[in-house]
Design an enzyme around this catalytic site. Sequence first.
Site, PDB file in Angstrom:
ATOM      1  N   LEU A  99       0.872  -1.202  -0.002  1.00  0.00           N
ATOM      2  CA  LEU A  99      -0.190  -0.225   0.061  1.00  0.00           C
ATOM      3  C   LEU A  99       0.661   1.234  -0.027  1.00  0.00           C
ATOM      4  CD1 LEU A  99      -2.890   1.507   0.537  1.00  0.00           C
ATOM      5  CD2 LEU A  99      -2.532   1.201   2.746  1.00  0.00           C
ATOM      6  N   HIS A 100       0.479   2.250  -0.899  1.00  0.00           N
ATOM      7  CA  HIS A 100       1.191   3.351  -0.736  1.00  0.00           C
ATOM      8  C   HIS A 100       0.106   4.698  -1.310  1.00  0.00           C
ATOM      9  CE1 HIS A 100       2.015   1.612  -4.551  1.00  0.00           C
ATOM     10  NE2 HIS A 100       1.877   2.786  -5.322  1.00  0.00           N
TER      11      HIS A 100
END
Length: 121
Positions: free
Chosen positions: A96-97
């Site tokens: 996740l970013h």
Amino acid sequence: MTETNCPYCNFDDFDVIHKNDYGAILPELKPLSKGHCVIVPLRHVSSFFDITDKERKSLVSLLELARNELQLRHQPEGFHIGFNDGAVFGEKSQHLHIHIIPRYKGQTLQLDERWGIISSN
């Protein structure tokens, strides 16, 4: 848990803009505008919907911190904030970013394949 080949698990501490117990702000490797950065959880997790409440609060706090820092450094007109969730865009990283992309007056934001945009050139 960290993944060996994940750039968001194996970042250089020298690149960290800010870090807390659950996440970090890192510069985007292929920035779309001056100051473009990403907020990542320290734990390797692929979906926003799989992070804990503490991680979520931490990431939101880092997002706010990144926005404030970008306001001071670059004075953008606004921000484009977003993330992809799931494998629909062919993301190479399963970490996740959250992108925070400063927007500047007179500058068109050119989204690319990371956002599911295919150039018609």
